[in-house]
Design a protein around this motif. Structure first.
Motif, PDB file in Angstrom:
ATOM      1  N   ASN A  59      -2.491  -4.230   6.459  1.00 15.13           N
ATOM      2  CA  ASN A  59      -1.561  -3.912   5.374  1.00 15.13           C
ATOM      3  C   ASN A  59      -0.449  -4.950   5.341  1.00 15.13           C
ATOM      4  O   ASN A  59      -0.350  -5.807   6.223  1.00 15.13           O
ATOM      5  CB  ASN A  59      -0.988  -2.491   5.531  1.00 15.13           C
ATOM      6  CG  ASN A  59      -0.341  -2.269   6.884  1.00 15.13           C
ATOM      7  OD1 ASN A  59       0.649  -2.913   7.227  1.00 15.13           O
ATOM      8  ND2 ASN A  59      -0.910  -1.355   7.668  1.00 15.13           N
ATOM      9  N   GLY A  60       0.391  -4.875   4.318  1.00 16.04           N
ATOM     10  CA  GLY A  60       1.446  -5.862   4.162  1.00 16.04           C
ATOM     11  C   GLY A  60       2.487  -5.816   5.261  1.00 16.04           C
ATOM     12  O   GLY A  60       3.009  -6.855   5.679  1.00 16.04           O
TER      13      GLY A  60
ATOM     14  N   THR B 206       1.440  -7.787   8.241  1.00 14.97           N
ATOM     15  CA  THR B 206       1.576  -9.244   8.131  1.00 14.97           C
ATOM     16  C   THR B 206       2.934  -9.706   8.634  1.00 14.97           C
ATOM     17  O   THR B 206       3.038 -10.706   9.355  1.00 14.97           O
ATOM     18  CB  THR B 206       1.391  -9.730   6.677  1.00 14.97           C
ATOM     19  OG1 THR B 206       2.427  -9.203   5.847  1.00 14.97           O
ATOM     20  CG2 THR B 206       0.041  -9.347   6.115  1.00 14.97           C
TER      21      THR B 206
ATOM     22  N   ASP C 152       8.320 -13.463   2.131  1.00 13.81           N
ATOM     23  CA  ASP C 152       7.811 -12.120   1.869  1.00 13.81           C
ATOM     24  C   ASP C 152       7.361 -12.118   0.403  1.00 13.81           C
ATOM     25  O   ASP C 152       8.179 -12.005  -0.508  1.00 13.81           O
ATOM     26  CB  ASP C 152       8.907 -11.088   2.126  1.00 13.81           C
ATOM     27  CG  ASP C 152       8.362  -9.676   2.188  1.00 13.81           C
ATOM     28  OD1 ASP C 152       7.137  -9.497   2.079  1.00 13.81           O
ATOM     29  OD2 ASP C 152       9.168  -8.736   2.328  1.00 13.81           O
TER      30      ASP C 152
ATOM     31  N   PRO D 199       4.608 -10.271  -1.361  1.00 18.19           N
ATOM     32  CA  PRO D 199       3.653  -9.319  -1.927  1.00 18.19           C
ATOM     33  C   PRO D 199       3.692  -9.221  -3.445  1.00 18.19           C
ATOM     34  O   PRO D 199       2.695  -8.865  -4.073  1.00 18.19           O
ATOM     35  CB  PRO D 199       4.063  -7.985  -1.294  1.00 18.19           C
ATOM     36  CG  PRO D 199       4.757  -8.350  -0.038  1.00 18.19           C
ATOM     37  CD  PRO D 199       5.470  -9.625  -0.355  1.00 18.19           C
TER      38      PRO D 199
ATOM     39  N   SER E 268       3.591 -13.977   3.358  1.00 17.93           N
ATOM     40  CA  SER E 268       3.020 -12.647   3.578  1.00 17.93           C
ATOM     41  C   SER E 268       2.682 -12.000   2.247  1.00 17.93           C
ATOM     42  O   SER E 268       3.508 -11.978   1.329  1.00 17.93           O
ATOM     43  CB  SER E 268       4.042 -11.791   4.339  1.00 17.93           C
ATOM     44  OG  SER E 268       3.774 -10.422   4.197  1.00 17.93           O
ATOM     45  N   PHE E 269       1.464 -11.440   2.151  1.00 16.41           N
ATOM     46  CA  PHE E 269       1.013 -10.778   0.927  1.00 16.41           C
ATOM     47  C   PHE E 269       0.553  -9.358   1.239  1.00 16.41           C
ATOM     48  O   PHE E 269       0.109  -9.058   2.353  1.00 16.41           O
ATOM     49  CB  PHE E 269      -0.142 -11.550   0.285  1.00 16.41           C
ATOM     50  CG  PHE E 269       0.217 -12.927  -0.186  1.00 16.41           C
ATOM     51  CD1 PHE E 269       0.690 -13.136  -1.472  1.00 16.41           C
ATOM     52  CD2 PHE E 269       0.103 -14.015   0.669  1.00 16.41           C
ATOM     53  CE1 PHE E 269       1.036 -14.397  -1.904  1.00 16.41           C
ATOM     54  CE2 PHE E 269       0.440 -15.290   0.243  1.00 16.41           C
ATOM     55  CZ  PHE E 269       0.912 -15.491  -1.048  1.00 16.41           C
ATOM     56  N   SER E 270       0.632  -8.499   0.230  1.00 15.98           N
ATOM     57  CA  SER E 270       0.147  -7.125   0.320  1.00 15.98           C
ATOM     58  C   SER E 270      -0.857  -6.869  -0.792  1.00 15.98           C
ATOM     59  O   SER E 270      -0.718  -7.395  -1.900  1.00 15.98           O
ATOM     60  CB  SER E 270       1.312  -6.140   0.184  1.00 15.98           C
ATOM     61  OG  SER E 270       0.847  -4.816  -0.006  1.00 15.98           O
TER      62      SER E 270
ATOM     63  N   LYS F 147      -0.201  -3.720  -6.513  1.00 10.80           N
ATOM     64  CA  LYS F 147       0.006  -5.163  -6.470  1.00 10.80           C
ATOM     65  C   LYS F 147      -0.986  -5.880  -7.396  1.00 10.80           C
ATOM     66  O   LYS F 147      -1.918  -5.280  -7.932  1.00 10.80           O
ATOM     67  CB  LYS F 147      -0.133  -5.685  -5.039  1.00 10.80           C
ATOM     68  CG  LYS F 147       0.850  -5.079  -4.058  1.00 10.80           C
ATOM     69  CD  LYS F 147       2.287  -5.399  -4.424  1.00 10.80           C
ATOM     70  CE  LYS F 147       3.273  -5.079  -3.300  1.00 10.80           C
ATOM     71  NZ  LYS F 147       3.335  -3.677  -2.925  1.00 10.80           N
TER      72      LYS F 147
ATOM     73  N   GLY G  20      -3.509  -6.779   3.701  1.00 10.84           N
ATOM     74  CA  GLY G  20      -2.527  -7.847   3.560  1.00 10.84           C
ATOM     75  C   GLY G  20      -3.094  -9.157   4.039  1.00 10.84           C
ATOM     76  O   GLY G  20      -4.188  -9.207   4.628  1.00 10.84           O
TER      77      GLY G  20
END
Length: 393
Positions: A58-59, A62, A165, A167, A193-195, A200, A208
């Motif tokens: 998950n985000g 990350t 950050d 996401p 970092s991605f979610s 999204k 993530g």
């Protein structure tokens, strides 16, 4: 005559080929820790232009992995580490520092974009003077891109590194130093970092991705993702070692199969979000100046995840709650992004009261309206009309 369907502020776009991809993964040999995870990572890093991508559960995971891979922590013998995060963000941005024992210094934001700026970072760095600042975590709020070169230089002057950050910003592009940089390409940060939460731009349910151009950081993040386990070269095939403590932050193959299918549609999703955003900008112009879109910096070409407007509720003689309820009664969902994190009870009890006027001004006026690829053009008219009636404009 039936009422039109309710419009939530965001939702996933799942199509028949996504369902087929998941079904195929369910019939495959691996449900987790299999080849589909690496295939998703390979496709993702190619899409954003990074050298490495690490898929995780998950985000939030990350960000936690990024802190651990960078060695951020309590480091009591060195006075303790500090991370700087904007106050206008989701809780996880600040919490990731606390997970590893570091302290948080909250940066203010621009009241009209919600973004950390060079000025607000410089002010936060002054409040952190005499402490060991290790990481700065700019948030590409809504999908707009922060001023990465300036933030990187300020962070470096304090001995810190950037962790983006991002996401909200998959598909967004920032133009810096005469070149277009997709968010996640690693040109100005140690990690991005991605979610893939359902609302999204790309959805896997939960999931993530970390991207980086540093091979050593990528290797450490991969190890920490799987309990810190490593398999030394030349050892017996069953042998593994755990030189440091990690976590189970692995992502299943079945979710990565959905991610690969979704990633193939990213350009279409981004184009549709940009079209809808342009329609909103045109329709909302009639409600100015008491209602206006959040500002986008000149260097930012966003693929907005959130369509946020700023409303002068006081001047209109109403409250945000009254408007939210009136919109809901008209079949339109909304949300608030975000309650400033420095106002949360945990952080107030830890750091005391903090005056961040930009974050408070943003929070006082922000409201997020529906934006997702399956919206019709006419849905924008419906949302803006409902907002005008809810505000008695």
């Amino acid at each position: 005559m039936s009422s039109p369907p309710f419009l939530p502020y965001g939702r996933q776009t799942i199509e028949d080929d996504d369902v087929a991809a998941v079904a195929a993964a369910l019939r495959a040999d691996f449900l987790t820790t299999g080849p589909t995870v690496e295939a998703f990572e390979t496709a993702f890093k190619a899409k954003v232009g990074a050298e490495h991508a690490i898929a995780v559960a998950n985000g939030t995971a990350t960000l936690h992995l990024a802190m651990m891979a960078l060695g951020v922590g309590a480091n009591e013998g060195k006075g303790g580490d500090v991370c700087i995060a904007p106050s206008v963000t989701f809780l996880a941005t600040a919490n990731c520092a606390r997970y590893v024992g570091a302290e948080v210094v909250f940066a203010d934001v621009d009241p009209d974009s919600g973004l950390m700026t060079p000025d607000t970072l410089a002010e936060a760095l002054k409040r952190a003077e005499g402490r060991r600042v290790r990481a700065v975590l700019p948030v590409h709020l809504r999908g707009d891109v922060c001023d990465l070169p300036a933030l990187r230089d300020l962070a470096a002057s304090a001995g810190a590194t950037l962790v983006e950050d991002a996401p909200h910003a998959l598909g967004s592009v920032g133009t810096f130093d005469g070149a277009a940089h997709p968010v996640g390409d690693g040109a100005y940060s140690s990690f991005a970092s991605f979610s893939f939460h359902p609302v999204k731009t790309l959805a896997t349910g939960e999931g993530g991705m970390l991207t980086t151009n540093d091979a050593a950081l990528a290797a450490r993040a991969r190890s920490l993702r799987g309990h810190g386990m490593q398999r030394p070269a030349g050892a017996e095939p069953w042998w593994y070692e755990m030189p440091e403590l990690g976590f189970n932050y692995r992502i299943p193959d079945v979710l990565c199969a959905l991610g690969i299918s979704q990633l193939a549609k990213l350009d279409r999703f981004v184009a549709r979000r940009r079209t809808l955003t342009a329609l909103y900008a045109d329709k909302l112009a009639a409600l100015a100046p008491t209602v206006r879109l959040a500002e986008s910096p000149a260097w930012s070409d966003p693929a907005l995840h959130l369509l946020t407007v700023l409303i002068d509720f006081e001047a209109l003689g109403t409250t945000r709650l009254a408007v939210v309820e009136a919109l809901k009664a008209r079949g339109v969902g909304s949300q608030v992004h975000y309650i400033p994190v420095h106002r949360q009870p945990y952080y107030q009890s830890r750091y005391g009261a903090l005056d961040l006027p930009g974050a408070d001004a943003w929070y006082a006026r922000c409201l997020t309206l529906p934006l997702y690829p399956t919206m019709a053009d006419g849905d924008v008219d419906r949302v803006v009309e409902a907002l005008a009636k809810s505000l008695s404009l």
